[in-house]
Design a protein around this motif. Structure first.
Motif, mmCIF file in Angstrom:
data_model
loop_
_atom_site.group_PDB
_atom_site.id
_atom_site.type_symbol
_atom_site.label_atom_id
_atom_site.label_comp_id
_atom_site.label_asym_id
_atom_site.label_seq_id
_atom_site.Cartn_x
_atom_site.Cartn_y
_atom_site.Cartn_z
ATOM 1 N N PRO A 354 0.838 -1.200 0.000
ATOM 2 C CA PRO A 354 0.000 0.000 0.000
ATOM 3 C C PRO A 354 0.877 1.255 0.000
ATOM 4 C CG PRO A 354 -0.003 -1.027 2.175
ATOM 5 C CD PRO A 354 0.731 -1.956 1.271
ATOM 6 N N VAL A 355 0.875 1.959 -1.101
ATOM 7 C CA VAL A 355 1.594 3.234 -1.229
ATOM 8 C C VAL A 355 0.581 4.242 -1.745
ATOM 9 C CG1 VAL A 355 3.489 4.489 -2.328
ATOM 10 C CG2 VAL A 355 3.774 2.064 -1.721
ATOM 11 N N ALA A 356 0.204 5.187 -0.893
ATOM 12 C CA ALA A 356 -0.944 6.050 -1.197
ATOM 13 C C ALA A 356 -0.555 7.390 -1.792
ATOM 14 C CB ALA A 356 -1.768 6.277 0.075
ATOM 15 N N ASP A 357 0.608 7.482 -2.390
ATOM 16 C CA ASP A 357 1.020 8.723 -3.044
ATOM 17 C C ASP A 357 0.231 8.885 -4.340
ATOM 18 O OD1 ASP A 357 2.250 10.873 -4.213
ATOM 19 O OD2 ASP A 357 4.289 10.175 -3.823
ATOM 20 N N PRO A 358 -0.621 9.919 -4.444
ATOM 21 C CA PRO A 358 -1.411 10.095 -5.670
ATOM 22 C C PRO A 358 -0.556 10.283 -6.917
ATOM 23 C CG PRO A 358 -2.283 11.456 -3.882
ATOM 24 C CD PRO A 358 -0.961 10.919 -3.418
ATOM 25 N N GLY A 380 13.939 12.128 -13.177
ATOM 26 C CA GLY A 380 14.681 13.006 -12.280
ATOM 27 C C GLY A 380 14.581 12.688 -10.805
ATOM 28 N N GLU A 381 14.125 11.489 -10.436
ATOM 29 C CA GLU A 381 14.006 11.138 -9.019
ATOM 30 C C GLU A 381 15.335 11.300 -8.291
ATOM 31 O OE1 GLU A 381 10.316 9.279 -10.619
ATOM 32 O OE2 GLU A 381 12.356 9.566 -11.338
ATOM 33 N N GLY A 382 15.259 11.735 -7.033
ATOM 34 C CA GLY A 382 16.437 11.831 -6.186
ATOM 35 C C GLY A 382 17.053 13.210 -6.084
ATOM 36 N N ALA A 383 16.786 14.075 -7.054
ATOM 37 C CA ALA A 383 17.409 15.401 -7.039
ATOM 38 C C ALA A 383 16.986 16.211 -5.823
ATOM 39 C CB ALA A 383 17.066 16.152 -8.323
ATOM 40 N N ASP A 384 15.716 16.147 -5.462
ATOM 41 C CA ASP A 384 15.223 16.940 -4.329
ATOM 42 C C ASP A 384 15.869 16.509 -3.022
ATOM 43 O OD1 ASP A 384 13.348 18.647 -5.681
ATOM 44 O OD2 ASP A 384 12.057 16.903 -5.927
ATOM 45 N N GLU A 385 16.023 15.212 -2.832
ATOM 46 C CA GLU A 385 16.586 14.720 -1.584
ATOM 47 C C GLU A 385 18.066 15.067 -1.445
ATOM 48 O OE1 GLU A 385 12.923 12.442 -2.381
ATOM 49 O OE2 GLU A 385 14.668 12.953 -3.608
ATOM 50 N N ILE A 386 18.835 14.994 -2.519
ATOM 51 C CA ILE A 386 20.282 15.191 -2.365
ATOM 52 C C ILE A 386 20.724 16.629 -2.578
ATOM 53 C CG2 ILE A 386 20.692 12.785 -3.007
ATOM 54 C CD1 ILE A 386 21.802 13.740 -5.663
ATOM 55 N N PHE A 387 19.941 17.422 -3.333
ATOM 56 C CA PHE A 387 20.324 18.819 -3.565
ATOM 57 C C PHE A 387 19.477 19.816 -2.782
ATOM 58 C CE2 PHE A 387 22.349 16.982 -7.374
ATOM 59 C CZ PHE A 387 23.592 17.593 -7.278
ATOM 60 N N GLY A 388 18.513 19.319 -1.992
ATOM 61 C CA GLY A 388 17.717 20.216 -1.158
ATOM 62 C C GLY A 388 16.608 20.917 -1.922
ATOM 63 N N GLY A 389 15.718 20.145 -2.548
ATOM 64 C CA GLY A 389 14.738 20.740 -3.443
ATOM 65 C C GLY A 389 13.328 20.887 -2.923
ATOM 66 N N TYR A 390 12.981 20.237 -1.825
ATOM 67 C CA TYR A 390 11.601 20.314 -1.354
ATOM 68 C C TYR A 390 11.336 21.646 -0.654
ATOM 69 C CZ TYR A 390 11.126 15.344 -2.385
ATOM 70 O OH TYR A 390 11.085 14.133 -3.020
ATOM 71 N N ASN A 391 10.147 22.170 -0.868
ATOM 72 C CA ASN A 391 9.790 23.453 -0.254
ATOM 73 C C ASN A 391 9.851 23.401 1.270
ATOM 74 O OD1 ASN A 391 9.331 24.834 -2.690
ATOM 75 N ND2 ASN A 391 7.253 23.996 -2.860
ATOM 76 N N THR A 494 13.749 7.319 4.368
ATOM 77 C CA THR A 494 12.332 6.959 4.490
ATOM 78 C C THR A 494 11.591 7.241 3.187
ATOM 79 O OG1 THR A 494 11.859 9.138 5.493
ATOM 80 C CG2 THR A 494 12.269 7.297 6.987
ATOM 81 N N TRP A 495 11.356 8.491 2.905
ATOM 82 C CA TRP A 495 10.535 8.929 1.772
ATOM 83 C C TRP A 495 11.066 8.443 0.425
ATOM 84 C CZ3 TRP A 495 6.055 11.004 0.343
ATOM 85 C CH2 TRP A 495 5.971 11.757 -0.824
ATOM 86 N N LEU A 496 12.361 8.614 0.178
ATOM 87 C CA LEU A 496 12.922 8.244 -1.125
ATOM 88 C C LEU A 496 12.766 6.755 -1.392
ATOM 89 C CD1 LEU A 496 14.566 9.105 -3.673
ATOM 90 C CD2 LEU A 496 16.627 8.489 -2.379
ATOM 91 N N ARG A 497 13.164 5.938 -0.423
ATOM 92 C CA ARG A 497 13.155 4.492 -0.644
ATOM 93 C C ARG A 497 11.781 3.865 -0.416
ATOM 94 N NH1 ARG A 497 17.237 2.694 4.177
ATOM 95 N NH2 ARG A 497 18.593 4.006 2.890
ATOM 96 N N GLY A 498 10.926 4.518 0.382
ATOM 97 C CA GLY A 498 9.627 3.937 0.681
ATOM 98 C C GLY A 498 8.521 4.375 -0.251
ATOM 99 N N ASP A 499 8.694 5.521 -0.897
ATOM 100 C CA ASP A 499 7.650 6.080 -1.754
ATOM 101 C C ASP A 499 8.161 6.357 -3.161
ATOM 102 O OD1 ASP A 499 6.168 8.342 -3.066
ATOM 103 O OD2 ASP A 499 4.888 8.190 -1.314
ATOM 104 N N ILE A 500 9.093 7.295 -3.289
ATOM 105 C CA ILE A 500 9.535 7.787 -4.592
ATOM 106 C C ILE A 500 10.033 6.664 -5.497
ATOM 107 C CG2 ILE A 500 11.191 9.274 -5.780
ATOM 108 C CD1 ILE A 500 9.049 10.854 -4.372
#
Length: 647
Positions: A354-358, A380-391, A494-500
């Motif tokens: 169960p992965v509920a990411d729309p 492009g997965e992974g860029a936000d986590e390693i370069f600091g991209g999330y708001n 958590t987020w990268l490996r469990g969802d993305i």
């Protein structure tokens, strides 16, 4: 594009009792055309593969050195040609040109240290007949999945997809604590899964099994942020300011060069293929950067984007503008609410967990379209986590005022805000978050239910279960990090490996499409891990130095654009077109032992009449119910017949 199943056991009767072919057939979508089986005294290995023009000789299971070693392998080793040349100089001989054989030769010559030489995505198992042992591993970031199930007599069953592991005779049971954490994260944090007997091998971990000593895993690599230096974090004396400013500028220029060069090298490696390669293209900088670089090596690149038939929920026009600026062949995939209701059951089945990411929805449909034109796709997965991209990484800056408050005052203000300010009142959330330690307020990119809310919806429970059980050890490992690096570290684990990466792998493999992620390259990460805070987040800007390093190749309209992600209109759908559909799933789901159905229906109704926005909570509950329907109630259906059945 492949998948595998492996079984090891000291009990020969149990080993050969397991239905290996049925386990392979249920993951036929990962490799619908070719298969192979190896059977030995302690091990049985099965493999599925998509047939392509095979000039490399990659049929599996593959054996090496007079059948001493036999491997099943899912993924790609992008530096295989270079490793091959090094191994030949060491005396290795090769019968094929495949990266599979390179893994075997590297394991023979380097032993377990071979894992540090691979650049790529992988999950593999190697049976060593001479030493009677199993060795395997999962890539450093967890791009490729690897599940395993422990049976009562010490037999272990491995698979690329969890659905294969439901075919053993022992019954699977729901893990109540996993359901508790699922309601927080919208996925179940690794290494656990929704069922108690099935786990995931963690990213960056190796697998070991011998008939006399049993099973174990070991960590061979873990991502860590180790900023080199940051003069900007120190007070600058008046007389030394000009010198330090020059040092800061030099530091920045060196990083910009390294970011650019390592990313270009990574994209180039990821494009090595004998089959057509395309790319996903949204309106953001990550995919635009990948496409801009890939276009240099492949002028006729095909790109794809998804969009919804609802105003305000589409990046199609921006992606189209970007595609024209880069000069690539672009296709837009439009998705209707009927498409989603018709395919959602199948999407959940392919997801395994169960992965509920729309955001899985547009990914599923764009992958389906891309598979008609290409066999490999870059993303492009992974860029936000390693370069600091999330708001959300801007939050420590926005809450900086609270850093000056006396420590004793913060909990007092937080309790006052919680007790006296109405929920939804402007400033309440800001005050509560500002007065909370980062360890309490940030558990990752998604936080659906608060722990106290779960008591209303979740039937199984324990007062000892807490969301902090997942993040506590991670925060312990980051005591010396700045706040943003702490948040990145939490998301990486958590987020990268469990969802993305889960939805990326499962939604593309559902259509026999191989997805590659150039940002998740060890060399790229090593550069990003050393960056100071000012290179990641500055005021309202995220991915600061990544943007600057790509300024002359990424279209200008993309560089400064605010991050949107994949907006999916579930808030509107669940009020209107999807309301009856969602209600039927809740009413008929056999999950009364897990969810309070009455509370779930009340949440749906409150959302419909506008009392609150419960869309993400409803979606999380619905996804689990659909998953339960397929895997706990009807798990013996298999293969294409099963897909037809749920379609």
């Amino acid at each position: 594009m492949c998948g595998f199943v492996g079984i090891v056991s000291a009990n020969n009767e149990t080993l050969y009792y397991q239905p290996l072919r049925e386990m392979m057939n249920v993951i036929a979508h990962r490799g619908p055309d070719d298969s192979g089986i190896f059977e030995g005294q302690y091990a049985r290995l099965g493999f599925r593969r998509l047939s392509i023009v095979d000039i490399e000789g990659g049929h599996q299971p593959m054996s090496y050195l007079d059948d001493r070693y036999t491997i099943i392998f899912n993924g790609e080793i992008y530096n295989a040609p270079e490793l091959r040349e090094q191994l030949i100089k060491m005396g290795a001989s090769f019968q094929t040109h495949s990266d599979t054989e390179v893994i075997l030769a590297a394991f023979h010559h380097y032993g377990e240290e071979c894992l540090h030489r691979f650049k790529g995505m992988f999950a593999f198992l190697i049976w060593d007949r001479e030493e009677e042992r199993l060795f395997g591993a999962r890539d450093p970031f967890g791009i490729k999945p690897l599940f395993y199930r422990t049976l009562r007599d010490g037999t272990y069953v491995f698979s690329s997809e969890k659905k294969s592991l439901f075919f053993v005779e022992e019954q699977a049971y729901i893990d109540g604590e996993a359901a508790f954490h699922y309601l927080t994260f919208q996925y179940i944090p690794e290494p656990n899964t929704a069922t108690a007997q099935i786990d995931k091998v963690k990213p960056g971990h190796s697998v070991h099994w011998r008939p006399e000593s049993g099973f174990s895993t070991r960590c061979y690599w873990k991502p860590e942020f180790v900023p080199k230096t940051s003069f900007g974090n120190k007070a600058v004396h008046f007389f030394t300011a000009p010198f330090k400013q020059k040092q800061l500028q030099l530091e920045k220029e060196l990083f910009l060069t390294d970011i650019r060069e390592t990313l270009v090298d990574s994209v180039k490696r990821h494009m090595r293929s004998d089959v057509p390669v395309g790319a996903f293209l949204s309106g953001g900088i990550d995919s635009s950067a990948i496409v801009s670089i890939a276009r240099q090596f492949h002028p006729n690149l095909n790109t794809f984007t998804a969009e919804f038939e609802r105003e305000g929920y589409s990046e199609g026009d921006v992606a189209e503008e970007t595609a024209r600026a880069i000069d690539v062949n672009h296709k837009r995939v439009k998705i209707s609410v009927d498409d989603v209701m018709n395919e959602f059951s199948k999407i959940v089945w392919h997801m395994d967990e169960p992965v509920a990411d729309p955001a899985a929805i547009p990914l599923y449909f764009v992958a389906r379209e891309a598979s008609k034109h290409v066999t490999v796709v870059l993303s492009g997965e992974g860029a936000d986590e390693i370069f600091g991209g999330y708001n959300i990484y801007r939050e420590p800056h926005s809450l900086r005022f609270f850093n000056g408050l006396p420590p004793f005052l913060k909990p007092v203000l937080r309790k006052a805000a919680e007790r006296w300010l109405p929920v939804g009142m402007r400033g309440r959330s800001f005050l509560m978050r500002g007065c909370s330690p980062i360890e309490d307020r940030f558990v990752g990119n998604a936080k659906i239910f608060e722990d106290h809310e779960k008591e209303r919806y979740l039937v199984p429970g324990s007062p000892t279960w807490k969301t902090s059980d997942i993040t506590h050890s991670l925060y312990e490992e980051t005591k010396n990090y700045d706040a943003v690096s702490k948040m990145q570290y939490i998301d990486l684990h958590t987020w990268l490996r469990g969802d993305i990466l889960v939805k990326a792998d499962k939604m593309t493999m559902a259509h026999s499409l191989e997805l590659r992620v150039p940002f998740l390259d060890r060399d790229v990460f090593d550069v990003a891990a050393k960056m100071p805070l000012r290179g990641k987040v500055k005021g309202k800007q995220t991915k600061v130095w990544l943007r600057e390093s790509l300024a002359d190749i990424v279209p200008g309209h993309v560089l400064q654009r605010k991050k949107l992600g994949f907006p999916v209109p579930i808030r509107h759908w669940l009020k209107d077109e999807m309301y009856d559909w969602a209600k039927e799933w809740i009413l008929h789901s056999h999950t009364d032992h897990i969810f309070d159905k009455k509370a779930c229906l009340e949440l749906l109704e409150d959302h419909r009449v506008g009392k609150l926005d419960g869309s993400r909570k409803i979606w999380t509950i619905l996804t689990y119910m659909v998953w339960h329907h397929h895997y706990m109630e009807n798990h013996h259906d298999s293969g294409q017949e099963y897909i037809h059945h749920i379609g």
